[in-house]
Design an enzyme around this catalytic site. Structure first.
Site, PDB file in Angstrom:
ATOM      1  N   GLU A   1      -2.404   4.828   7.338  1.00 36.88           N
ATOM      2  CA  GLU A   1      -2.120   5.901   6.372  1.00 36.88           C
ATOM      3  C   GLU A   1      -2.472   7.216   7.054  1.00 36.88           C
ATOM      4  OE1 GLU A   1      -4.436   5.788   2.693  1.00 36.88           O
ATOM      5  OE2 GLU A   1      -2.637   5.055   1.703  1.00 36.88           O
TER       6      GLU A   1
ATOM      7  N   CYS B   1      -6.592   0.568   5.725  1.00 34.45           N
ATOM      8  CA  CYS B   1      -7.537   1.442   6.440  1.00 34.45           C
ATOM      9  C   CYS B   1      -8.329   0.688   7.503  1.00 34.45           C
ATOM     10  CB  CYS B   1      -8.502   2.086   5.461  1.00 34.45           C
ATOM     11  SG  CYS B   1      -7.710   3.228   4.341  1.00 34.45           S
TER      12      CYS B   1
HETATM   13  O1  AHR Z   1      -5.218  -0.867  -0.401  1.00 34.16           O
HETATM   14  C1  AHR Z   1      -6.437  -0.231  -0.228  1.00 34.16           C
HETATM   15  C2  AHR Z   1      -6.333   0.985   0.688  1.00 34.16           C
HETATM   16  O2  AHR Z   1      -5.510   1.957   0.121  1.00 34.16           O
HETATM   17  C3  AHR Z   1      -5.709   0.721   2.025  1.00 34.16           C
HETATM   18  O3  AHR Z   1      -6.600   0.240   2.935  1.00 34.16           O
HETATM   19  C4  AHR Z   1      -5.228   2.077   2.432  1.00 34.16           C
HETATM   20  O4  AHR Z   1      -4.126   2.018   3.299  1.00 34.16           O
HETATM   21  C5  AHR Z   1      -4.956   2.774   1.133  1.00 34.16           C
HETATM   22  O5  AHR Z   1      -5.570   3.996   1.084  1.00 34.16           O
END
Ligand code: AHR
Length: 659
Positions: A376, A244
């Protein structure tokens, strides 16, 4: 009589502690001459994100927190200190126009000869090791000439000095001063004093302390023990910088790679998105210095033999947060960033960005082969933006494989829409995420058995079994989770023609500074340990082989029959071995008889076992190897392998075969 004998047997078993054994031996067949799929060198890799103090306060070895006073509260991490009889004041100044990337600095006015200044608390303290050398540096200027010195002292928890040095700032213009010293004691929670001695005023910025003993001894580098853990995995790829963090909670705080290269003093510090993400784990002092930036990520990937996989922002902020979007007609600079990144990684030294890479000390290309567009993301807004990136990137760099996101869940409407759409677009690689219960992992060992063999490749980009609930602070890296991941991964391996990359997530967590659990590797300021999940990942990576061959029970893949999950591969490149992985998820010992066809085995192999009788057991700083691989020799007779599997065990057999 029969009843009496049974009772007697029960008493004998109990008294002598015979373990329960499932007497029905299963006969597994391996067809070593029928190659089903090639395993990509990238197969098992690493997902890196600066979450849980993985970067600042973690693998980035800087010991000073808020070294450039750019946290929202400029003196966070710092406190005023005065020696006896000392007096003075500290002002926070902003030279925004002169240096927009690092505007703030402090002016220290000392009104006495005794030491006056500040103390830095580090990241939950500073981890200091006896007899190791530490490098201190500072930017300073003295507008008016005065006889001042800076006394630098590392102090332990009882306030005793465990290392010191002196710096004499003399220049009227900003200048970097450096000094080093050897620590006299080991301390996990040291603090650093910066004391001005003498009357007068001095301006200070970029106050920094690094151990000499970084990875490859690079000045201002990475924590050696943590990078070693990554190198020990022999990872196929390194995905960075997230997660994220790529997206930002809002567009303003998205990851912008161009701001993370070059002189660290000019890398603009911003808030870390995990700072405020979880109310139950507030981290008000979590910022990104970008001392670990894109050049360092590429260098790290190269060091550990991993293929680099950068993920770029696609004009979308985190859809769990602000959901901010860049209008499609204004995406130009974002797309340009992606194109420039490829040039930075691969371009000749005569190109604009290739030249910058060379100036940073790496004229040779980094051999970038793939890139993620968005982290994501989901919805039609993502598709719309992805298409623009794809068109521009493939027009200029047709050989670069693009990773596209299938959203945060492994099923449901959002997933189905993305999956269908990207398949229609003949996307290269689809990134699936699953943070699910351990049972889900067991139930999904067949997940890829019926995937389209001609469609896009699959990147299991983020996964981890959650012992309580997704991202619950009570989740543990326990053996049940690790074992279920091991069982599930037999399914990834059996389907290596479709699944070409996989990575556990998140990677690192500081035992005091985490926001998200479970995580693969935990550390404090001095030590680190691999979780049972780490050993599962490592064992897969070190034992991946080159080709998948069928391993069956009654002509079916082993996907949970009698609680067992299995896969078999050959190493046809180097060692010429058959490699069998079998997970016994049951609570009783089991016996397996592997009938190997199509090759001749040597009479001795090795058996590596990762096991615990207790599904709740974990590794920890105090017991880092409570669950770790144990290796033994295995005798092989008549071209058959007889294996007794302990309860709750992950077993790996390696045996040489005829060339
Ligand atoms: O791994 C933690 C978080 O989980 C990552 O930042 C994100 O891509 C997913 O929601």
């Amino acid at each position: 009589m029969k009843r009496y004998l049974l009772m007697l047997w029960a008493i004998v078993s109990y008294t002598f502690g015979y373990s329960q054994s499932n007497s029905a031996e299963k006969i597994y067949t391996i067809d070593a001459d029928k190659i089903k799929a090639h395993i990509q060198p990238t197969m098992y890799g690493i997902f890196f994100e600066d979450i849980n103090m993985a970067g600042d306060g973690g693998v980035y070895a800087e010991l000073v927190k808020n070294r450039s006073f750019e946290f929202s509260a400029p003196l966070m991490g710092w406190k005023e200190i005065k020696e006896q009889g000392a007096d003075g004041s500290i002002l926070v100044l902003n030279r925004g126009q002169e240096n927009p990337y690092n505007p703030r600095f402090i002016e220290v006015n000392s009104k006495s000869a005794a030491g006056y200044g500040l103390i830095n608390e580090g990241f939950h303290g500073m981890g200091i090791k006896k007899n190791n050398r530490y490098h201190f540096s500072i930017l300073a200027k003295q507008p008016e000439t005065a006889e001042l010195s800076l006394q630098i002292e590392l102090v332990n928890k009882s306030g005793q000095v465990i290392g010191k040095t002196t710096v004499l700032p003399s220049s009227k213009a900003w200048k970097k001063y450096s000094a080093s010293f050897i620590a006299t004691e080991t301390e996990a929670e040291a603090t650093l004093k910066v004391l001005v001695k003498g009357k007068g005023s001095v301006d200070l910025d970029m106050i920094s302390l690094f151990p000499q003993d970084t990875w490859k001894q690079r000045p201002g580098g990475l924590r050696a023990d943590l990078v070693q853990k990554l190198a020990d995995m022999k990872p196929g790829f390194l995905r960075f910088p997230g997660g994220c963090i790529v997206e930002g909670r809002e567009l303003d705080t998205r990851y912008q790679w161009k701001r993370t290269i070059g002189d660290v003093a000019n890398r603009r510090m911003i808030v870390n998105r995990w700072n405020t993400e979880f109310a139950h784990r507030p981290s008000p002092d979590y910022f990104q210095s970008f001392g670990l930036g894109f050049f360092e990520y590429f260098q790290l990937a190269e060091d550990i033999g991993a293929s680099p996989l950068p993920i770029i922002n696609c004009g979308m902020a985190c859809q769990f947060n602000s959901c901010e979007l860049v209008p499609v007609n204004q995406l130009g600079p974002y797309v340009q960033d992606a194109l420039d990144l490829i040039e930075f990684a691969n371009g000749s030294v005569n190109t604009t960005w290739g030249k910058k890479r060379a100036q940073l000390g790496h004229p040779k290309p980094f051999n970038l082969k793939m890139m993620g567009v968005g982290n994501e993301q989901w919805g039609p807004q993502y598709i719309e933006r992805y298409k623009l990136f794809e068109k521009a990137i493939h027009a200029k760099y047709p050989q670069i494989k693009l990773v596209s996101s299938l959203g945060p869940n492994p099923d449901g409407e959002v997933f189905d829409y993305l999956d269908k759409t990207f398949r229609e677009l003949t996307a290269d690689i689809l990134d699936e995420h699953y943070y699910r219960a351990p049972e889900w992992f067991l139930q999904n060992a067949k997940r890829y058995d019926n995937y389209d063999r001609k469609g896009p490749k699959i990147f299991a980009g983020e996964y981890a079994a959650q012992s309580v609930a997704i991202a619950s602070p009570d989740n543990k890296n326990n053996w049940q989770c690790a074992m279920s991941e091991a069982a599930f991964m037999t399914g990834l391996e059996r389907n290596a023609d479709v699944v070409t990359m996989a990575s556990y997530a998140p990677l690192f967590a500081h035992v005091q500074g985490w926001q998200w659990t479970p995580d693969l590797i935990w550390f404090d300021n001095l030590q680190s340990f691999g979780t049972p999940n780490y050993y599962v990942q490592q064992l897969y990576s070190l034992n991946k082989g080159t080709d998948v061959v069928p391993l069956t029970l009654n002509n079916e893949a082993v996907t949970g029959q009698d609680g067992c999950f299995a896969s078999a591969t050959l190493d046809n490149n180097n060692t010429h071995e058959l490699i069998i992985k079998i997970v016994n998820t049951g609570k009783v010992e089991k016996t397996a008889d592997f009938s190997v066809k199509g090759t001749t085995m040597s009479s001795e192999g090795t058996l590596t076992v990762l096991q615990s009788d207790d599904l709740n057991s974990v590794n920890s700083i105090n017991e880092p190897l409570a669950i770790c691989p144990k290796k033994n020799t295995l005798v092989i007779k008549d071209n058959r392998i007889k294996l007794t599997m302990k309860p709750y065990s992950f077993n790996i057999i390696r045996v040489s075969i005829a060339k």
